[in-house]
Design a protein around this motif. Structure first.
Motif, PDB file in Angstrom:
ATOM      1  N   ARG A  60       0.779  -1.057  -0.025  1.00  0.00           N
ATOM      2  CA  ARG A  60      -0.341  -0.211   0.163  1.00  0.00           C
ATOM      3  C   ARG A  60       1.272   1.305  -0.050  1.00  0.00           C
ATOM      4  NH1 ARG A  60      -3.736  -1.645   2.950  1.00  0.00           N
ATOM      5  NH2 ARG A  60      -2.649  -1.341   4.982  1.00  0.00           N
ATOM      6  N   ASP A  61       1.886   1.577   1.027  1.00  0.00           N
ATOM      7  CA  ASP A  61       2.961   2.097   1.203  1.00  0.00           C
ATOM      8  C   ASP A  61       3.695   3.045  -0.386  1.00  0.00           C
ATOM      9  OD1 ASP A  61       2.279   3.011   3.292  1.00  0.00           O
ATOM     10  OD2 ASP A  61       3.463   2.086   4.366  1.00  0.00           O
ATOM     11  N   ARG A  62       3.885   1.416  -0.465  1.00  0.00           N
ATOM     12  CA  ARG A  62       4.951   1.364  -1.859  1.00  0.00           C
ATOM     13  C   ARG A  62       4.159   1.858  -3.539  1.00  0.00           C
ATOM     14  NH1 ARG A  62       8.048  -2.754  -3.160  1.00  0.00           N
ATOM     15  NH2 ARG A  62       5.709  -4.176  -2.845  1.00  0.00           N
ATOM     16  N   TYR A  63       2.606   1.939  -2.957  1.00  0.00           N
ATOM     17  CA  TYR A  63       1.637   2.245  -4.184  1.00  0.00           C
ATOM     18  C   TYR A  63       1.302   3.729  -4.398  1.00  0.00           C
ATOM     19  CZ  TYR A  63      -2.809   2.640  -7.278  1.00  0.00           C
ATOM     20  OH  TYR A  63      -4.683   2.939  -7.683  1.00  0.00           O
ATOM     21  N   ASN A  67       2.253   7.304  -6.731  1.00  0.00           N
ATOM     22  CA  ASN A  67       1.254   7.899  -7.382  1.00  0.00           C
ATOM     23  C   ASN A  67       1.900   9.331  -6.738  1.00  0.00           C
ATOM     24  OD1 ASN A  67      -0.276   6.315  -8.836  1.00  0.00           O
ATOM     25  ND2 ASN A  67      -1.704   5.940  -6.705  1.00  0.00           N
ATOM     26  N   TRP A  68       2.219   9.442  -5.928  1.00  0.00           N
ATOM     27  CA  TRP A  68       2.781  10.569  -4.792  1.00  0.00           C
ATOM     28  C   TRP A  68       4.248  11.129  -6.024  1.00  0.00           C
ATOM     29  CZ3 TRP A  68       7.209  13.312  -2.719  1.00  0.00           C
ATOM     30  CH2 TRP A  68       6.887  14.120  -2.065  1.00  0.00           C
ATOM     31  N   MET A 172      10.017   9.214  -4.772  1.00  0.00           N
ATOM     32  CA  MET A 172       9.981   8.563  -4.393  1.00  0.00           C
ATOM     33  C   MET A 172      10.157   7.860  -2.410  1.00  0.00           C
ATOM     34  SD  MET A 172       7.832   5.606  -5.240  1.00  0.00           S
ATOM     35  CE  MET A 172       7.582   3.762  -5.398  1.00  0.00           C
ATOM     36  N   SER A 173      11.872   8.119  -2.672  1.00  0.00           N
ATOM     37  CA  SER A 173      12.407   7.846  -1.808  1.00  0.00           C
ATOM     38  C   SER A 173      11.761   8.946  -0.464  1.00  0.00           C
ATOM     39  CB  SER A 173      13.749   8.354  -1.608  1.00  0.00           C
ATOM     40  OG  SER A 173      14.650   7.419  -2.775  1.00  0.00           O
ATOM     41  N   ALA A 174      12.201  10.065  -0.883  1.00  0.00           N
ATOM     42  CA  ALA A 174      11.355  11.089   0.251  1.00  0.00           C
ATOM     43  C   ALA A 174       9.524  10.896   0.984  1.00  0.00           C
ATOM     44  CB  ALA A 174      10.826  12.334   0.164  1.00  0.00           C
TER      45      ALA A 174
END
Length: 184
Positions: A60-63, A67-68, A172-174
């Motif tokens: 869920r966090d990766r998805y 998107n963010w 994505m890393s942030a």
């Protein structure tokens, strides 16, 4: 009289052929015999849960972070498999032989027209030689220019793609770090 003109024309034609052999067209890039290695995924982010997040939470966090990151950077790696400039484009072009042959034919016609009356065969041969030399030079210049444009486009598109992919990785890393993951 005709034998004399014919022998001169043959001598001029032989000299023209010898001169044409001196003109070289730059070689095209060699084709790799072995397939290239699989492409590196420049947007791949590796992360490790620091707060005991389970598989479902990680997915869920990766998805959500994906998107963010897309919204933040305007770059969606799932839609950018290769930079647009690197996608195949078919552009019809004449081969160097076609360019040289066309120039030789035009030179022969001009030479025959410009020759003194009764010397049109010699004029055609001389014109064909001149056309061949000029056609060879034009073909070499055209191929050189084509290679320069190709190298410029590859370099430029690689830089832009790498920049966009790097911005996406940082976003994505942030996001993942903010959710309690160690990111590499």
């Amino acid at each position: 009289m005709n034998k004399k003109i014919l022998s001169r024309a043959l001598i001029v034609l032989a000299a023209g052929t010898a001169l044409t052999a001196c003109v070289t067209v730059p070689e095209s890039r060699p084709v790799a015999a072995t397939p290239p290695p699989p492409p590196v995924e420049p947007t791949k982010v590796y992360f490790y849960p620091l707060q005991g997040q389970g598989e479902a939470q990680q997915d869920r966090d990766r998805y959500e972070c994906f998107n963010w990151a897309v919204r933040q950077t305007g770059f969606d790696p799932s839609r950018h498999s290769a930079p647009e400039e690197q996608r195949a484009t078919v552009v019809p072009a004449r081969s160097p032989g076609q360019s040289i042959g066309a120039a030789a034919a035009v030179g022969a016609v001009i030479g025959a027209i410009a020759a003194r009356p009764g010397n049109s065969a010699e004029g055609a041969v001389v014109g064909a030689m001149a056309g061949t030399v000029l056609g060879s030079a034009a073909a070499a210049a055209e191929q050189s220019r084509s290679q320069q444009v190709s190298r410029y486009r590859e370099t430029r598109s690689d830089r832009r793609f790498e920049q966009q992919a790097g911005e996406f990785r940082r976003a994505m890393s942030a996001c993942l770090e903010g959710r309690g993951y160690s990111v590499k």
